[in-house]
Design a protein around this motif. Sequence first.
Motif, PDB file in Angstrom:
ATOM      1  N   MET A 169     -68.777  94.185  94.059  1.00  0.00           N
ATOM      2  CA  MET A 169     -69.002  94.680  95.429  1.00  0.00           C
ATOM      3  C   MET A 169     -69.971  93.777  96.195  1.00  0.00           C
ATOM      4  SD  MET A 169     -67.014  97.127  95.764  1.00  0.00           S
ATOM      5  CE  MET A 169     -67.479  98.130  97.130  1.00  0.00           C
ATOM      6  N   ILE A 170     -71.022  93.309  95.518  1.00  0.00           N
ATOM      7  CA  ILE A 170     -71.974  92.404  96.177  1.00  0.00           C
ATOM      8  C   ILE A 170     -71.284  91.086  96.520  1.00  0.00           C
ATOM      9  CG2 ILE A 170     -74.095  91.069  95.856  1.00  0.00           C
ATOM     10  CD1 ILE A 170     -75.156  93.391  94.171  1.00  0.00           C
ATOM     11  N   CYS A 171     -70.447  90.580  95.624  1.00  0.00           N
ATOM     12  CA  CYS A 171     -69.735  89.322  95.888  1.00  0.00           C
ATOM     13  C   CYS A 171     -68.760  89.470  97.047  1.00  0.00           C
ATOM     14  CB  CYS A 171     -68.993  88.860  94.635  1.00  0.00           C
ATOM     15  SG  CYS A 171     -70.072  88.244  93.339  1.00  0.00           S
ATOM     16  N   MET A 172     -68.139  90.627  97.162  1.00  0.00           N
ATOM     17  CA  MET A 172     -67.231  90.842  98.283  1.00  0.00           C
ATOM     18  C   MET A 172     -67.989  90.940  99.607  1.00  0.00           C
ATOM     19  SD  MET A 172     -64.518  93.488  96.552  1.00  0.00           S
ATOM     20  CE  MET A 172     -63.662  93.804  98.082  1.00  0.00           C
ATOM     21  N   ALA A 173     -69.171  91.549  99.578  1.00  0.00           N
ATOM     22  CA  ALA A 173     -69.949  91.706 100.803  1.00  0.00           C
ATOM     23  C   ALA A 173     -70.652  90.411 101.191  1.00  0.00           C
ATOM     24  CB  ALA A 173     -70.968  92.823 100.634  1.00  0.00           C
ATOM     25  N   THR A 174     -71.094  89.656 100.175  1.00  0.00           N
ATOM     26  CA  THR A 174     -71.826  88.417 100.424  1.00  0.00           C
ATOM     27  C   THR A 174     -71.228  87.319  99.557  1.00  0.00           C
ATOM     28  OG1 THR A 174     -73.785  89.824 100.607  1.00  0.00           O
ATOM     29  CG2 THR A 174     -74.155  87.461 100.588  1.00  0.00           C
ATOM     30  N   PRO A 175     -70.294  86.537 100.081  1.00  0.00           N
ATOM     31  CA  PRO A 175     -69.636  85.499  99.270  1.00  0.00           C
ATOM     32  C   PRO A 175     -70.600  84.426  98.757  1.00  0.00           C
ATOM     33  CG  PRO A 175     -68.378  85.923 101.257  1.00  0.00           C
ATOM     34  CD  PRO A 175     -69.666  86.674 101.388  1.00  0.00           C
ATOM     35  N   VAL A 176     -71.708  84.205  99.445  1.00  0.00           N
ATOM     36  CA  VAL A 176     -72.675  83.202  98.983  1.00  0.00           C
ATOM     37  C   VAL A 176     -73.277  83.625  97.643  1.00  0.00           C
ATOM     38  CG1 VAL A 176     -74.826  82.036  99.581  1.00  0.00           C
ATOM     39  CG2 VAL A 176     -73.171  82.543 101.362  1.00  0.00           C
ATOM     40  N   PHE A 177     -73.356  84.929  97.416  1.00  0.00           N
ATOM     41  CA  PHE A 177     -73.902  85.436  96.159  1.00  0.00           C
ATOM     42  C   PHE A 177     -73.077  84.961  94.968  1.00  0.00           C
ATOM     43  CE2 PHE A 177     -74.232  88.808  92.924  1.00  0.00           C
ATOM     44  CZ  PHE A 177     -75.594  88.751  92.684  1.00  0.00           C
ATOM     45  N   THR A 178     -71.776  84.776  95.158  1.00  0.00           N
ATOM     46  CA  THR A 178     -70.901  84.305  94.087  1.00  0.00           C
ATOM     47  C   THR A 178     -71.325  82.920  93.608  1.00  0.00           C
ATOM     48  OG1 THR A 178     -69.116  85.515  95.135  1.00  0.00           O
ATOM     49  CG2 THR A 178     -68.493  83.936  93.441  1.00  0.00           C
ATOM     50  N   ILE A 179     -71.729  82.082  94.547  1.00  0.00           N
ATOM     51  CA  ILE A 179     -72.175  80.731  94.185  1.00  0.00           C
ATOM     52  C   ILE A 179     -73.427  80.800  93.317  1.00  0.00           C
ATOM     53  CG2 ILE A 179     -73.027  78.548  95.130  1.00  0.00           C
ATOM     54  CD1 ILE A 179     -71.308  79.162  97.626  1.00  0.00           C
ATOM     55  N   ILE A 180     -74.257  81.799  93.534  1.00  0.00           N
ATOM     56  CA  ILE A 180     -75.509  81.932  92.780  1.00  0.00           C
ATOM     57  C   ILE A 180     -75.285  82.637  91.445  1.00  0.00           C
ATOM     58  CG2 ILE A 180     -77.797  82.982  92.820  1.00  0.00           C
ATOM     59  CD1 ILE A 180     -77.747  82.583  95.875  1.00  0.00           C
ATOM     60  N   VAL A 181     -74.432  83.680  91.439  1.00  0.00           N
ATOM     61  CA  VAL A 181     -74.297  84.504  90.246  1.00  0.00           C
ATOM     62  C   VAL A 181     -73.571  83.782  89.108  1.00  0.00           C
ATOM     63  CG1 VAL A 181     -72.132  85.763  90.651  1.00  0.00           C
ATOM     64  CG2 VAL A 181     -74.038  86.908  89.578  1.00  0.00           C
ATOM     65  N   ILE A 182     -72.661  82.898  89.402  1.00  0.00           N
ATOM     66  CA  ILE A 182     -71.927  82.206  88.334  1.00  0.00           C
ATOM     67  C   ILE A 182     -72.843  81.291  87.516  1.00  0.00           C
ATOM     68  CG2 ILE A 182     -70.097  80.517  87.858  1.00  0.00           C
ATOM     69  CD1 ILE A 182     -68.497  81.865  90.112  1.00  0.00           C
ATOM     70  N   PRO A 183     -73.655  80.403  88.134  1.00  0.00           N
ATOM     71  CA  PRO A 183     -74.570  79.604  87.308  1.00  0.00           C
ATOM     72  C   PRO A 183     -75.626  80.461  86.592  1.00  0.00           C
ATOM     73  CG  PRO A 183     -74.360  78.626  89.482  1.00  0.00           C
ATOM     74  CD  PRO A 183     -73.667  79.946  89.523  1.00  0.00           C
ATOM     75  N   LEU A 184     -76.092  81.519  87.258  1.00  0.00           N
ATOM     76  CA  LEU A 184     -77.061  82.399  86.588  1.00  0.00           C
ATOM     77  C   LEU A 184     -76.452  83.080  85.373  1.00  0.00           C
ATOM     78  CD1 LEU A 184     -79.012  84.105  89.499  1.00  0.00           C
ATOM     79  CD2 LEU A 184     -79.826  82.398  87.881  1.00  0.00           C
ATOM     80  N   GLY A 185     -75.184  83.473  85.480  1.00  0.00           N
ATOM     81  CA  GLY A 185     -74.499  84.073  84.342  1.00  0.00           C
ATOM     82  C   GLY A 185     -74.360  83.101  83.184  1.00  0.00           C
ATOM     83  N   ILE A 186     -74.038  81.861  83.488  1.00  0.00           N
ATOM     84  CA  ILE A 186     -73.911  80.838  82.443  1.00  0.00           C
ATOM     85  C   ILE A 186     -75.264  80.585  81.779  1.00  0.00           C
ATOM     86  CG2 ILE A 186     -73.406  78.396  82.029  1.00  0.00           C
ATOM     87  CD1 ILE A 186     -71.261  78.667  84.261  1.00  0.00           C
ATOM     88  N   ILE A 187     -76.311  80.495  82.577  1.00  0.00           N
ATOM     89  CA  ILE A 187     -77.659  80.285  82.025  1.00  0.00           C
ATOM     90  C   ILE A 187     -78.064  81.475  81.162  1.00  0.00           C
ATOM     91  CG2 ILE A 187     -80.097  80.112  82.652  1.00  0.00           C
ATOM     92  CD1 ILE A 187     -79.198  78.457  85.089  1.00  0.00           C
ATOM     93  N   TYR A 188     -77.778  82.675  81.638  1.00  0.00           N
ATOM     94  CA  TYR A 188     -78.128  83.884  80.889  1.00  0.00           C
ATOM     95  C   TYR A 188     -77.433  83.919  79.536  1.00  0.00           C
ATOM     96  CZ  TYR A 188     -78.354  88.757  79.508  1.00  0.00           C
ATOM     97  OH  TYR A 188     -78.541  89.903  78.800  1.00  0.00           O
ATOM     98  N   VAL A 189     -76.143  83.621  79.514  1.00  0.00           N
ATOM     99  CA  VAL A 189     -75.390  83.660  78.256  1.00  0.00           C
ATOM    100  C   VAL A 189     -75.900  82.596  77.285  1.00  0.00           C
ATOM    101  CG1 VAL A 189     -73.104  83.228  77.243  1.00  0.00           C
ATOM    102  CG2 VAL A 189     -73.333  84.719  79.223  1.00  0.00           C
ATOM    103  N   SER A 190     -76.195  81.394  77.790  1.00  0.00           N
ATOM    104  CA  SER A 190     -76.691  80.341  76.895  1.00  0.00           C
ATOM    105  C   SER A 190     -78.059  80.696  76.329  1.00  0.00           C
ATOM    106  CB  SER A 190     -76.729  78.997  77.609  1.00  0.00           C
ATOM    107  OG  SER A 190     -77.644  79.036  78.683  1.00  0.00           O
ATOM    108  N   ILE A 191     -78.926  81.282  77.131  1.00  0.00           N
ATOM    109  CA  ILE A 191     -80.246  81.696  76.625  1.00  0.00           C
ATOM    110  C   ILE A 191     -80.087  82.828  75.618  1.00  0.00           C
ATOM    111  CG2 ILE A 191     -82.399  82.837  77.289  1.00  0.00           C
ATOM    112  CD1 ILE A 191     -82.369  81.157  79.833  1.00  0.00           C
ATOM    113  N   GLN A 192     -79.185  83.747  75.885  1.00  0.00           N
ATOM    114  CA  GLN A 192     -78.974  84.861  74.970  1.00  0.00           C
ATOM    115  C   GLN A 192     -78.450  84.380  73.615  1.00  0.00           C
ATOM    116  OE1 GLN A 192     -76.062  87.730  76.178  1.00  0.00           O
ATOM    117  NE2 GLN A 192     -76.906  89.306  74.849  1.00  0.00           N
ATOM    118  N   VAL A 193     -77.526  83.454  73.618  1.00  0.00           N
ATOM    119  CA  VAL A 193     -76.985  82.918  72.363  1.00  0.00           C
ATOM    120  C   VAL A 193     -78.097  82.238  71.563  1.00  0.00           C
ATOM    121  CG1 VAL A 193     -75.454  81.139  71.408  1.00  0.00           C
ATOM    122  CG2 VAL A 193     -74.624  82.695  73.165  1.00  0.00           C
ATOM    123  N   PHE A 194     -78.923  81.449  72.241  1.00  0.00           N
ATOM    124  CA  PHE A 194     -80.040  80.780  71.566  1.00  0.00           C
ATOM    125  C   PHE A 194     -81.042  81.794  71.037  1.00  0.00           C
ATOM    126  CE2 PHE A 194     -84.311  78.906  71.814  1.00  0.00           C
ATOM    127  CZ  PHE A 194     -84.158  77.892  70.884  1.00  0.00           C
TER     128      PHE A 194
END
Length: 121
Positions: A24-49
């Motif tokens: 819903m946030i991505c649909m309301a604010t498309p710029v958020f999508t640009i931010i959330v994808i790299p943050l998700g990748i960083i989060y998953v890599s930190i979690q795995v480590f």
Amino acid sequence: MTLSLRPFAAWILCFLSILSTIIMICMATPVFTIIVIPLGIIYVSIQVFYVATSRQLRRLDSVTRSPIYSHFSETVLGLPVIRAFEHQKRFKKQNEVGIDINQNVSFPGLYPTGGLQFAWS
């Protein structure tokens, strides 16, 4: 619903709730999508480590704690002999060395969990 499925169902509901909020946030604010994808990748890599490191630290902690317990039980069982031969200092020193080794291994494990406890308190 059985008892074993309840935690899984709660996890699924929480996950779907978070996912729908992000959509819903991505649909309301498309710029958020640009931010959330790299943050998700960083989060998953930190979690795995973190998970791999945490597992190894717990294993090392248990491996170094076991000799302390066995040494203590053997010392308690052999206490009359240790006192008879006046070897208290030697056994005390062996116990201190074992505890120091265990503390050197278990102390790094306190940093991540301590930081998480501080952040959630």
